[in-house]
Write an enzyme that holds these catalytic residues in place. Structure first.
Site, PDB file in Angstrom:
ATOM      1  N   GLU A 186       0.820  -1.216   0.000  1.00 36.61           N
ATOM      2  CA  GLU A 186       0.000   0.000   0.000  1.00 36.61           C
ATOM      3  C   GLU A 186       0.853   1.266   0.000  1.00 36.61           C
ATOM      4  O   GLU A 186       0.460   2.285   0.550  1.00 36.61           O
ATOM      5  CB  GLU A 186      -0.957   0.023   1.211  1.00 36.61           C
ATOM      6  CG  GLU A 186      -1.962  -1.112   1.208  1.00 36.61           C
ATOM      7  CD  GLU A 186      -3.062  -0.953   2.267  1.00 36.61           C
ATOM      8  OE1 GLU A 186      -2.852  -0.221   3.227  1.00 36.61           O
ATOM      9  OE2 GLU A 186      -4.124  -1.562   2.073  1.00 36.61           O
ATOM     10  N   GLU A 255      -6.831  -7.513  -0.995  1.00 34.09           N
ATOM     11  CA  GLU A 255      -7.425  -7.429   0.341  1.00 34.09           C
ATOM     12  C   GLU A 255      -8.892  -7.073   0.206  1.00 34.09           C
ATOM     13  O   GLU A 255      -9.234  -5.930  -0.041  1.00 34.09           O
ATOM     14  CB  GLU A 255      -6.733  -6.347   1.210  1.00 34.09           C
ATOM     15  CG  GLU A 255      -5.356  -6.715   1.647  1.00 34.09           C
ATOM     16  CD  GLU A 255      -4.814  -5.777   2.720  1.00 34.09           C
ATOM     17  OE1 GLU A 255      -5.600  -4.996   3.303  1.00 34.09           O
ATOM     18  OE2 GLU A 255      -3.601  -5.833   2.955  1.00 34.09           O
TER      19      GLU A 255
HETATM   20  C1  LIG Z   1     -15.108  -8.198  -0.181  1.00 40.48           C
HETATM   21  O1  LIG Z   1     -16.078  -9.022  -0.640  1.00 40.48           O
HETATM   22  C2  LIG Z   1     -17.219  -8.960   0.109  1.00 40.48           C
HETATM   23  C3  LIG Z   1     -18.128  -9.942  -0.430  1.00 40.48           C
HETATM   24  O2  LIG Z   1     -18.289  -9.749  -1.763  1.00 40.48           O
HETATM   25  C4  LIG Z   1     -17.799  -7.598   0.103  1.00 40.48           C
HETATM   26  O3  LIG Z   1     -18.950  -7.531   0.883  1.00 40.48           O
HETATM   27  C5  LIG Z   1     -16.814  -6.687   0.607  1.00 40.48           C
HETATM   28  O4  LIG Z   1     -17.289  -5.418   0.565  1.00 40.48           O
HETATM   29  C6  LIG Z   1     -15.586  -6.822  -0.220  1.00 40.48           C
HETATM   30  N1  LIG Z   1     -14.612  -5.995   0.240  1.00 40.48           N
HETATM   31  C7  LIG Z   1     -14.124  -6.187   1.375  1.00 40.48           C
HETATM   32  C8  LIG Z   1     -13.068  -5.223   1.653  1.00 40.48           C
HETATM   33  O5  LIG Z   1     -14.481  -7.043   2.127  1.00 40.48           O
END
Ligand SMILES: *C1O[C@H](CO)[C@@H](O)[C@H](O)[C@H]1NC(C)=O
Ligand SMILES: *[C@@H]1O[C@H](CO)[C@@H](O)[C@H](O)[C@H]1NC(C)=O
Ligand SMILES: *[C@@H]1O[C@H](CO)[C@@H](O)[C@H](O)[C@H]1NC(C)=O
Ligand SMILES: *[C@@H]1O[C@H](CO)[C@@H](O)[C@H](O)[C@H]1NC(C)=O
Ligand SMILES: *[C@@H]1O[C@H](CO)[C@@H](O)[C@H](O)[C@H]1NC(C)=O
Length: 649
Positions: A186, A255
């Site tokens: 990052e 991530e």
């Molecule tokens: C990751 O995936 C989930 C499920 O799709 C989603 O709800 C979430 O916002 C995404 N981002 C993170 C950072 O979890």
């Protein structure tokens, strides 16, 4: 070679032949193109999850890996934590919870790939971002910029990790599970604060990594200008709108935050399963081919490894596998179903780019059609209202904020808002866990009915090696993080009638960079204050009573996890840097430049009171707990029956 040399030459030839055979037959060729990682010539749609080895115990690793595999993961992602591997410069530790080779092999044993995020700056809510403290004391060093002393150390450690992995044959190019590796972390979020030196450092880091010749691709996350062949990847709650900066790079999400970390004093984070499932499906819908849950298992910040300030020891993260290694339902089960649905679309996803189709306001389809293959994702982006949309002449009902997955462009195999996974209660019963309702009360009962021991920590300087110097010293420079605690001790002689006095009263003002401050006058508690996760600064004014003659002023400063994020985070500092003043109606006495005596750490730390397996005569357990005495160690050994800490969903 010396050992081999003692064998008969026929045996040597056979051995070498076997080694070569093992090497070539198992090697995996990992590259990438604009759509995906390409493994042995085939584009892959992959699901990954973060599990950090020092945040669980080696005994847990096989079980965690199996739950990850059963949850539909293809890959496990871990940072590499420099401070645990090199606590003293040049002295390496890859044992126990730091046994990275064993961890990577545990992933391979469960049939998982590994993404090794070396950093070696990792952030990770880890103490000092994963940097060992000795780094701070190298003359002329500046972290994470074009600085020779820093680059020398970073390269040396990165080479050590790569050599350790190569030595164990763990890269895919050697037949091992590591298919991806990360350098820096990052950096693009903050690099502008380092000016041109930040840019040249970033390019140096990329070149240094590539030259290590691991045979697998490198990524830089959140680094829009990452130079080829590095892949710039996305971190965030949603990455569906992310576009890699280079047209030759695939869309990878390193991530995906499954929840969030917990700070002392903060709310326990919770991310609804449906929202997480929506974000994951949207990512693959819009061309993504690899996403990673951060975290899939968060675990525990053991010892003093929490970052800061004020990051808690639990790193549960509301992840699909909870802190104790138990699946969290319905999150784990529903995401497993999402992964299955996405995998059914893989042949179409890797064959082509998606084509976009509007399905009305706040609704859209992405279709992957190639020859006889066809997969589609239908999304309702409206957070409130369900919709019925028409797709290929057929009506589909889409709940609010959901995605339907159609691996054949006709039949819905999954909608992200509809949780079908019913395994939660069954599994809990089978494993003999208590129900939600009994959780809180049963724990409280267990603890209240058992006996606590206590040990009193003395106020002020008790160690022979304390040092006296004029002026106030910054804490991290002074302790080198050998302890969270630093005593600052001085005295003031009162004759009576000093301008900072009102009778026998005065106000003591203490300014500190944080994180926690306690004030003692003549051995008695006189006030305390603390910072918080967003600002560790403390400015305390507390009334004090002084006596004629010599008065002892003891200030105890404590850190609660060293800062792990932000440009120049290593220079934030901690402790009482002043001013420290006595103030009264007619004047003040500035003690900031007085002689102060410093003691690093507490007596109880020297006695290892924190170690449950060491008995110490200091411990008292007679139920006569000291009252109005703030510096007390408490201990309880509980044999309470195991209780599942799963939260109400
Ligand atoms: C990751 O995936 C989930 C499920 O799709 C989603 O709800 C979430 O916002 C995404 N981002 C993170 C950072 O979890
Ligand atoms: C690895 O795969 C790439 C792309 O599929 C190919 O161009 C390359 O020749 C392969 N390398 C080896 C050593 O097989
Ligand atoms: C944290 O401390 C700062 C400075 O004292 C204060 O302004 C802020 O409101 C505090 N934030 C929280 C969340 O308590
Ligand atoms: C630590 O000491 C060094 C050298 O004296 C100084 O440059 C630096 O600013 C100090 N760090 C902090 C955080 O005060
Ligand atoms: C001095 O102390 C007395 C009582 O102890 C208090 O009433 C008075 O307000 C104080 N004066 C000032 C100037 O603080």
């Amino acid at each position: 070679m010396a050992a081999v040399g003692r064998l008969p030459s026929a045996a040597v030839a056979l051995l070498l032949a076997l080694l070569c055979l093992a090497g070539t037959s198992a090697a995996t060729n990992v590259t990438y193109d604009h759509r995906a990682l390409v493994i042995d010539g085939v584009r892959r749609v992959l699901v990954s999850g973060s599990i950090h080895y020092p945040r669980s115990t080696p005994d847990m690793w096989p079980g965690l890996m199996q739950k990850a595999k059963d949850g539909g993961l293809d890959m496990v992602e871990t940072y590499v934590f420099w401070d645990v591997h090199e606590p003293v410069r040049g002295q390496y530790d890859f044992e126990g919870r730091n046994d990275l080779v064993r961890f990577v092999k545990a992933a391979a044993d469960a049939g998982l790939y590994v993404h090794l995020r070396i950093g070696p700056y990792v952030c990770a809510e880890w103490n000092y971002g994963g940097f060992p403290l000795w780094l701070h004391f190298i003359p002329g060093i500046k972290f994470r910029t074009d600085n020779e002393p820093f680059k020398t150390e970073m390269q040396r450690f990165t080479e050590k990790v790569v050599a350790t992995m190569k030595g164990a044959g763990l890269y895919a190019s050697q037949g091992g599970p590591i298919i991806l590796s990360q350098i820096e972390n990052e950096y693009g979020n903050i690099d502008w604060q380092y000016g041109d030196a930040g840019k040249s450092y970033m390019r140096w880091a990329a070149g240094m990594a590539v030259a290590l010749d691991t045979g697998v691709p490198w990524v830089m996350c959140q680094q829009a200008d990452a130079p080829a062949p590095l892949i710039n990847t996305c971190n965030g709650f949603y990455c569906d709108q992310f576009t890699p900066s280079l047209p030759s790079s695939p869309k990878l999400w390193t991530e995906n935050w499954s929840g969030w970390f917990l700070s002392f004093g903060g709310a326990v984070p919770y991310r609804p399963t449906e929202d997480l499932a929506f974000a994951v499906a949207r990512f693959y819908q819009r061309g993504g081919t690899l996403q990673n849950y951060y975290m899939y298992h968060g675990g525990t910040n053991f010892g003093r490894s929490s970052g800061g300030p004020f990051i808690s020891t639990s790193y549960d993260y509301d992840a699909p596998i909870d802190e104790y290694g138990l699946v969290r339902q319905p999150k784990w089960g529903h995401l497993r179903d999402v992964h299955k649905a996405i995998k059914m679309c893989e042949p179409a996803l890797i064959a082509t780019n998606p084509s976009y189709m509007s399905l009305g306001q706040n609704a859209e389809a992405h279709v992957y059609r190639a020859g006889s293959l066809c997969a589609a994702f239908l999304a309702n982006m409206d957070e409130q209202s369900d919709k019925t949309v028409t797709f290929n002449g057929k009506a589909y009902k889409l709940p609010a904020w959901s995605v339907s997955v159609l691996p054949d462009c006709k039949n819905v195999v999954l909608n992200t808002a509809q949780i079908n996974s019913q395994v939660a209660s069954t599994q809990m019963r089978n494993l003999g866990f208590r129900t939600q309702a009994s959780y809180g009360s049963s724990v409280e009962t267990e603890l209240a009915s058992s006996t606590w021991s206590y040990a009193v920590e003395p106020v002020g300087i008790t160690k022979e090696n304390a040092m006296t110097k004029p002026g106030l010293m910054e804490q991290i420079n002074t302790t080198a993080d050998a302890s969270d605690f630093l005593w600052y001790s001085t005295s003031v002689v009162v004759k009576g009638g000093e301008p900072y006095l009102n009778g026998s009263q005065s106000n003591l003002l203490v300014n500190s960079l944080g994180h926690v401050l306690q004030v003692f006058i003549n051995g008695k508690f006189a006030g305390s204050s603390k910072g918080n996760a967003s600002s560790s600064l403390i400015s305390l004014t507390t009334p004090v009573t002084l006596v004629p003659g010599k008065n002892k002023i003891d200030l105890l400063s404590a850190t609660v996890g060293l800062t792990n994020y932000g440009a120049f985070f290593d220079l934030v500092g901690a402790g009482i840097t002043g001013p420290v003043k006595l103030t009264g109606p007619k004047g003040m006495l500035d003690l900031s430049s007085a002689d102060w005596t410093y003691q690093i750490g507490l007596r109880g730390e020297d006695l290892h009171l924190y170690n449950p397996s060491e008995a110490s005569p200091e411990w008292v357990s007679d139920n006569s707990y000291p009252t109005n005495y703030p510096l007390t160690w408490y201990k309880q050994v509980s044999c309470a029956p195991f209780v599942s800490p799963t939260r109400q969903q």
